[in-house]
Design an enzyme around this catalytic site. Sequence first.
Site, mmCIF file in Angstrom:
data_model
loop_
_atom_site.group_PDB
_atom_site.id
_atom_site.type_symbol
_atom_site.label_atom_id
_atom_site.label_comp_id
_atom_site.label_asym_id
_atom_site.label_seq_id
_atom_site.Cartn_x
_atom_site.Cartn_y
_atom_site.Cartn_z
ATOM 1 N N GLY A 71 1.168 -1.207 0.235
ATOM 2 C CA GLY A 71 -0.275 -0.055 -0.458
ATOM 3 C C GLY A 71 0.984 1.376 -0.001
ATOM 4 N N GLY A 119 -0.125 -5.186 0.922
ATOM 5 C CA GLY A 119 -0.585 -5.120 0.487
ATOM 6 C C GLY A 119 -0.259 -5.544 -1.433
ATOM 7 C CD GLU A 142 3.318 -5.370 6.634
ATOM 8 O OE1 GLU A 142 2.763 -5.581 5.240
ATOM 9 O OE2 GLU A 142 3.610 -6.510 6.875
ATOM 10 C CG ASP A 150 -2.712 -5.188 6.225
ATOM 11 O OD1 ASP A 150 -1.655 -5.101 5.081
ATOM 12 O OD2 ASP A 150 -2.900 -3.914 5.705
#
Length: 359
Positions: A71, A119, A142, A150
């Site tokens: 992302g 992502g 992350e 996530d």
Amino acid sequence: MSDSAVQTDEILFGRIGSAAIIRLNRPKALNSLNLAMVHAMKPAMERFAGSPEISCVILMGEGERGLCAGGDIRAIYQLGKAHDPEVTRFWREEFPINYTIARYPKPYVAVMDGIVMGGGVGVASHGKHRIVTERTKLAMPETGIGYVPDVGATWLLPRAPGEAGTWMGLTGEVVGAADAIYAGFADYHVPSEQLGAMTEALSALRAGASDADVAAVIGRFSTAPGESRLEGQRALIDRVFSFDTIEEILAALDREEGDFAEFTRGVIAKRSPTSLKLTLRLLRAGRKSSSLVECLEREFTVASELLRNRDFYEGVRAAVIDKDRNPQWQPATLSEVTEAELDRYFVGGHAPLFADHRL
């Protein structure tokens, strides 16, 4: 934000024969996802699913460096710093796309060539046909930016063999094709020079082709990925990473000898203490979860709270803004991160992302 405001050429939709093509088109940004891109994906995927002329959907990245680096954390950083109430909207639109891919009614082929992180894993590894190449560099990195895995990774990681997913989630380290397949994030290894021919063969499939038809085509181009480092280190990884606290894991790691253990110790020492503890709790909760949706909802709750935490902004600053690679975490030690402090990250004050869906 209106639909007209998010039209973008940063994601392209097209056809090659019977195959629908989704091409992430931000090569200078390693095809990192932004709000406009994920907003545009949903109607396109619905359209492809409803078209009787489409045999399969193929996800690719523009350029030769990778499918998707994740992302656009720089944008989230800037919105969070400005206290913009829209800061979580990207995740609100991205996470349902991950679910859509996991439940997609037509064969979904993700070409995971080059860098596939964060992502990028979310739009690839929930699909049915996940292809890696000799250039694949996959990671959920992350913990190195004060964040947590996530995009449904806390559903995928706990389902890797043994504790391989725990190692991947906590270290955030890059793995190659063989490890990606071993850990359950990919299915086939296809040499990058064969991707064009493979795409042409998929595009020649009849409309209404089954997943078995698609698998048979990809299988014609697939080759052995080589040895998996994680599989080779499974005994050590399972011994060390089976514990339910970071402190116990590090104590077990200190008892191990050899280059892999030393390397792993060095990596974890650089990660955010808060992110490490949150990630382990998320992974253990994900192991007990009955659905991808449950994991996505939990990830969103924790992610929203992390926007109020200094570590996320410090991690992004060090990695993306100033690029000094020297984040100063607060708290700086594991002992300062209490269970009571962690509890607040799991208390959701937001509307659910999903009403009735279960997977």
